[in-house]
Scaffold this motif. Structure first.
Motif, mmCIF file in Angstrom:
data_model
loop_
_atom_site.group_PDB
_atom_site.id
_atom_site.type_symbol
_atom_site.label_atom_id
_atom_site.label_comp_id
_atom_site.label_asym_id
_atom_site.label_seq_id
_atom_site.Cartn_x
_atom_site.Cartn_y
_atom_site.Cartn_z
ATOM 1 N N PRO A 41 5.075 1.368 21.997
ATOM 2 C CA PRO A 41 3.950 2.308 22.145
ATOM 3 C C PRO A 41 3.140 2.195 23.439
ATOM 4 O O PRO A 41 2.306 3.061 23.695
ATOM 5 N N GLN A 42 3.348 1.139 24.234
ATOM 6 C CA GLN A 42 2.539 1.025 25.455
ATOM 7 C C GLN A 42 2.901 2.129 26.440
ATOM 8 O O GLN A 42 4.072 2.297 26.762
ATOM 9 N N HIS A 181 15.554 -2.191 11.385
ATOM 10 C CA HIS A 181 14.248 -2.178 12.059
ATOM 11 C C HIS A 181 13.138 -2.607 11.100
ATOM 12 O O HIS A 181 12.035 -2.947 11.522
ATOM 13 N N THR A 240 7.535 -8.058 26.927
ATOM 14 C CA THR A 240 6.628 -7.287 26.065
ATOM 15 C C THR A 240 5.446 -8.141 25.613
ATOM 16 O O THR A 240 4.295 -7.680 25.617
ATOM 17 N N LEU A 244 1.537 -7.529 26.314
ATOM 18 C CA LEU A 244 0.563 -7.454 25.215
ATOM 19 C C LEU A 244 -0.611 -8.387 25.481
ATOM 20 O O LEU A 244 -1.765 -8.041 25.255
ATOM 21 N N HIS A 262 8.133 -9.296 14.463
ATOM 22 C CA HIS A 262 8.689 -7.937 14.458
ATOM 23 C C HIS A 262 9.608 -7.741 15.666
ATOM 24 O O HIS A 262 10.750 -7.279 15.523
ATOM 25 N N LEU A 263 9.117 -8.126 16.833
ATOM 26 C CA LEU A 263 9.900 -7.882 18.055
ATOM 27 C C LEU A 263 11.222 -8.644 18.030
ATOM 28 O O LEU A 263 12.261 -8.114 18.434
ATOM 29 N N HIS A 267 14.581 -5.972 16.634
ATOM 30 C CA HIS A 267 15.085 -5.381 17.885
ATOM 31 C C HIS A 267 16.288 -6.177 18.363
ATOM 32 O O HIS A 267 16.613 -7.227 17.796
#
Ligand code: 4NS
Length: 324
Positions: A41-42, A181, A240, A244, A262-263, A267
């Motif tokens: 989302p960035q 995911h 990432t 962040l 999550h990452l 992914h």
């Protein structure tokens, strides 16, 4: 035209336009266009949010529709009025943020063709939400007395797909497969409710598989078996996380741990992209979902090398508006 001349022309055109046609059926022209190659989302000045166009014999299909989709379509020379269908891989907003613009701007400009939005369960609720967002503006329309505005849902349909479901289109057969995911425990309420998909597009003479956002997944590997083109996500976790930390220095420990989990679980690292491609025996790999602030050409070479450590075929790190 002499066939050899024609072939030479086609090879030259493909080389000049960075296009790698691998279809064998000459009656079907197909192009996969990476409209937005952003990871997550960035916002980023170079990459638009995740979106792709599949163009088959002049018919245009969207595969994910992140913020910026309408602008990117226009830059690619494609008309938002004539999109046949949209395939949403999952309902994270970086993959859906361009849909409100697409649906409402089509309404505002009087699009007459039906647009069908395909996606996992929840897609209907999301699209109903877009109609709710449009409601007040629809009612006021252009402010011309006596004109009755058409309803927001005019010319928009939704089809929610299940794991393993196939749908036949004029140009291809689509198959959806649950990827990883999300990692809800199998059989749980959440597992039943929230799905994220990889998609296979079986065209005459050409098979394209799009992983969506996913972690390592046997289902995606199986879906991709023998594909001509695997369009795969990739996540640079270190990059990432560093970003962040920079943009959100106050982020607390637990939130941070959640995102890191999550990452890394949901992914694919470059090596994991290579592994899926190798095991599936695909002919070409296009890597999308790039870290913000990608430095060229060093990082492009670095990622390519890491994917190629496990996969010996051709690998392209996609940029926005590349054509394959
Ligand atoms: O940079 N972020 O903030 C970020 C990047 C990726 C991400 O994961 S994704 O599933 O939304 O791609 C979440 C947050």
């Amino acid at each position: 035209m002499n066939i050899l001349k024609w072939m030479a022309g086609a090879v030259l055109a493909a080389a000049l336009s960075n296009t790698a046609f691998s279809g064998t059926d000459s009656s079907v022209n197909s192009e996969w266009i990476t409209l937005g190659t952003m990871a997550g989302p960035q916002p980023d000045p170079v990459h638009s949010q995740p979106a792709n166009a599949l163009v088959v014999n002049d018919r245009v299909y969207l595969v994910d529709a992140g913020d910026g989709t309408v602008g990117r379509l226009t830059t690619a020379g494609l008309n938002m009025q004539s999109i046949e269908a949209v395939f949403i891989s999952h309902l994270h907003f970086d993959h859906t943020g361009g849909l409100p613009a697409l649906i409402s701007l089509r309404w505002q400009t009087g699009a007459s063709d039906m647009l069908t939005v395909y996606g996992p369960p929840g897609t209907r609720q999301m699209v109903e939400g877009i109609f709710a967002f449009m409601a007040y503006g629809v009612e006021g329309h252009y402010g011309v007395p006596g004109k009755i505005p058409p309803p927001a849902n005019r010319n928009v349909k939704v089809v929610e797909l299940g794991d393993g479901e196939s749908v036949k289109f004029e140009d291809f057969t689509l198959t959806a497969a649950r990827n990883t995911h999300y990692s809800w425990p199998k059989g749980s309420e959440e597992w039943k409710k929230f799905l994220s998909f990889a998609y296979k597009f079986e065209l005459p003479g050409r098979i394209i598989v799009y992983t969506g956002d996913t972690g390592p997944s046997e289902a995606v590997e199986k879906l991709a078996r023998g594909a001509d083109l695997l369009v795969s996500e990739m996540m640079d976790i270190d990059h990432t996380i560093a970003l962040l930390k920079r943009v959100n220095p106050g982020m607390e420990g637990e939130v941070f741990t959640g995102i890191t989990t999550h990452l890394s679980n949901h992914h694919l690292s470059p090596e994991q992209v290579g592994q899926i491609a190798d095991r599936a025996g695909v002919k070409n790999v296009v890597v999308t979902h790039m870290a913000p602030g990608l430095i060229e050409p060093e990082e492009v070479e670095y990622y390519t090398r890491r994917v190629k450590a496990l996969y010996k075929g051709p690998v392209t790190i996609a940029r926005d508006l590349d054509r394959f």
